[in-house]
Write a protein that holds these residues in place. Structure first.
Motif, PDB file in Angstrom:
ATOM      1  N   GLY A   1       7.194   8.016 -38.183  1.00  0.00           N
ATOM      2  CA  GLY A   1       6.163   9.024 -38.010  1.00  0.00           C
ATOM      3  C   GLY A   1       4.740   8.540 -38.100  1.00  0.00           C
ATOM      4  N   PHE A   2       4.545   7.238 -38.257  1.00  0.00           N
ATOM      5  CA  PHE A   2       3.191   6.705 -38.341  1.00  0.00           C
ATOM      6  C   PHE A   2       2.729   6.329 -36.926  1.00  0.00           C
ATOM      7  N   GLN A   3       2.180   7.306 -36.209  1.00  0.00           N
ATOM      8  CA  GLN A   3       1.763   7.086 -34.834  1.00  0.00           C
ATOM      9  C   GLN A   3       0.493   7.871 -34.536  1.00  0.00           C
TER      10      GLN A   3
ATOM     11  N   SER B   1      -5.252   9.297 -39.210  1.00  0.00           N
ATOM     12  CA  SER B   1      -4.384  10.067 -40.105  1.00  0.00           C
ATOM     13  C   SER B   1      -3.090   9.319 -40.398  1.00  0.00           C
ATOM     14  N   ALA B   2      -2.561   8.587 -39.384  1.00  0.00           N
ATOM     15  CA  ALA B   2      -1.336   7.804 -39.598  1.00  0.00           C
ATOM     16  C   ALA B   2      -1.587   6.681 -40.596  1.00  0.00           C
TER      17      ALA B   2
ATOM     18  N   MET C   1      -0.865   4.489 -46.002  1.00  0.00           N
ATOM     19  CA  MET C   1      -1.421   3.987 -47.252  1.00  0.00           C
ATOM     20  C   MET C   1      -0.962   4.846 -48.433  1.00  0.00           C
ATOM     21  N   ARG C   2      -0.895   6.140 -48.229  1.00  0.00           N
ATOM     22  CA  ARG C   2      -0.444   7.025 -49.301  1.00  0.00           C
ATOM     23  C   ARG C   2       0.994   6.722 -49.712  1.00  0.00           C
ATOM     24  N   GLN C   3       1.822   6.419 -48.723  1.00  0.00           N
ATOM     25  CA  GLN C   3       3.245   6.230 -49.003  1.00  0.00           C
ATOM     26  C   GLN C   3       3.580   4.816 -49.454  1.00  0.00           C
TER      27      GLN C   3
ATOM     28  N   PRO D   1      -6.378  -2.919 -52.495  1.00  0.00           N
ATOM     29  CA  PRO D   1      -5.353  -3.903 -52.136  1.00  0.00           C
ATOM     30  C   PRO D   1      -4.003  -3.531 -52.744  1.00  0.00           C
ATOM     31  N   GLY D   2      -2.948  -3.821 -52.033  1.00  0.00           N
ATOM     32  CA  GLY D   2      -1.617  -3.585 -52.574  1.00  0.00           C
ATOM     33  C   GLY D   2      -0.649  -3.086 -51.521  1.00  0.00           C
ATOM     34  N   PHE D   3       0.621  -3.465 -51.657  1.00  0.00           N
ATOM     35  CA  PHE D   3       1.667  -3.049 -50.726  1.00  0.00           C
ATOM     36  C   PHE D   3       2.923  -2.818 -51.555  1.00  0.00           C
ATOM     37  N   GLY D   4       3.427  -1.590 -51.559  1.00  0.00           N
ATOM     38  CA  GLY D   4       4.570  -1.252 -52.389  1.00  0.00           C
ATOM     39  C   GLY D   4       5.855  -1.943 -51.952  1.00  0.00           C
TER      40      GLY D   4
END
Length: 350
Positions: free
Chosen positions: A7-9, A18-19, A24-26, A58-61
């Protein structure tokens, strides 16, 4: 494709804003900054106004890494790619004999401090461990000044040793470094020299002075050089024509490719196995065309050699658990997990 599936499009106007924010939120890191201020919004009293702004950090889950990175990543060791990717790499240890007066004073210092350590341990006092270890490791390299050893709690005098070498007289290990740097310069190779002592026991300035006294051009990288500028700073020194770069291995253990220094010399190593392994391979990178030589200098029959021996065992264990089985790796896999400091203290107090 996987991100689009999730859904990131782009939206109807073709914007990805918005995507990106939703992604980033998720899976990333966003900071919501709230600002509260008093205003004149009410007729009879002052009201509070709250504003919110969101900034990216910075950061990536781990969920994002597992879904979008790892399935499309291949992990290879450089040695698995082919024989011509990297030049030969060799590590060797050089035993350096102390001078007569230096050896005699070290023997007295070691005997005194070891006796004090054993007595303290017998009483259940561990406060002398660090003092004794640091002194016995450092003194052979810093005997160009007096050494005063005091109890960390009572401040009573434990030992005193005068200086052995003056400012212009190199010790045996320093002379070994000078001779090696001269040979490498004659071969057209620059040298990266590591020393771990800074502050009160700083040796970098002395090494610079002794090497320049021997006709070599030297640069000293210090912590005062900002991390973001270190690579440029080193390139400036290379363009200046230096023969030797002196620094603490902690300052270059990650992020720097030092291809201009195919010869690396450790005057000391410290205790950190990770730092040593990273620092030893600073110039053994893709793009290096010269054989890389790494030399460890240690004073014979001192705590330095015991420390290097323990470091070698720890490295063998680390390589074994990561799939690189050294010839002697199985002999040390049953190690008890103590830190190098504790194991070295156990040897001294034995």
């Amino acid at each position: 494709q996987r991100m689009v599936e999730d859904g990131f499009q782009a939206n109807g106007r073709g914007s990805l804003g918005s995507a990106a924010m939703a992604f980033m939120r998720q899976h990333g890191v966003l900071k919501d900054i709230y600002k509260e201020s008093e205003g004149d919004a009410h007729r009879t009293s002052r009201g509070k106004q709250v504003t919110v702004r969101t900034v990216k950090a910075p950061g990536f889950g781990p969920r994002g890494i597992a879904r979008y990175v790892l399935p499309f990543t291949a992990f290879l060791k450089l040695k698995d790619i082919g024989a011509d990717v990297l030049p030969p790499y060799e590590e060797r240890y050089v035993d350096v004999a102390m001078g007569p007066e230096q050896a005699e004073l070290y023997g007295q210092l070691s005997s005194t401090l070891t006796a004090e350590l054993k007595e303290a341990l017998r009483k259940g006092d561990n406060s002398l461990l660090g003092v004794v270890l640091n002194t016995l490791l450092a003194w052979p390299d810093t005997c160009f000044r007096e050494e005063v050893v005091k109890h960390p709690r009572t401040r009573s005098l434990l030992a005193f040793t005068g200086s052995v070498y003056d400012e212009s007289e190199p010790g045996p290990k320093e002379q070994a470094l000078i001779d090696l740097c001269r040979r490498e310069k004659a071969r057209g190779r620059r040298v990266l020299a590591y020393t771990v002592y800074t502050g009160m026991r700083d040796t970098s300035g002395r090494l610079k002075s002794l090497l320049e006294q021997a006709g070599l051009k030297v640069g000293v990288l210090k912590a005062s050089v900002d991390t973001s500028r270190r690579e440029d700073w080193i390139m400036e020194q290379v363009e200046r024509g230096i023969d030797v770069l002196v620094t603490n291995p902690e300052l270059v253990k990650t992020g720097l490719d030092l291809l201009d220094f195919p010869t690396i010399v450790f005057m000391q190593t410290g205790y950190n196995v990770y730092t040593l392994q990273q620092a030893a391979r600073r110039s053994w990178r893709i793009g290096q065309s010269l054989p890389v030589d790494v030399i460890f200098l240690g004073y014979a029959d001192t705590a330095q050699t015991a420390c290097l021996s323990l470091m070698a065992k720890k490295i063998a264990v680390a390589q074994s658990t990561s799939g690189d089985m050294p010839e002697t790796g199985l002999d040390v896999l049953n190690q008890d997990g103590d830190s190098i400091e504790v194991e070295l203290a156990r040897r001294l107090a034995a």
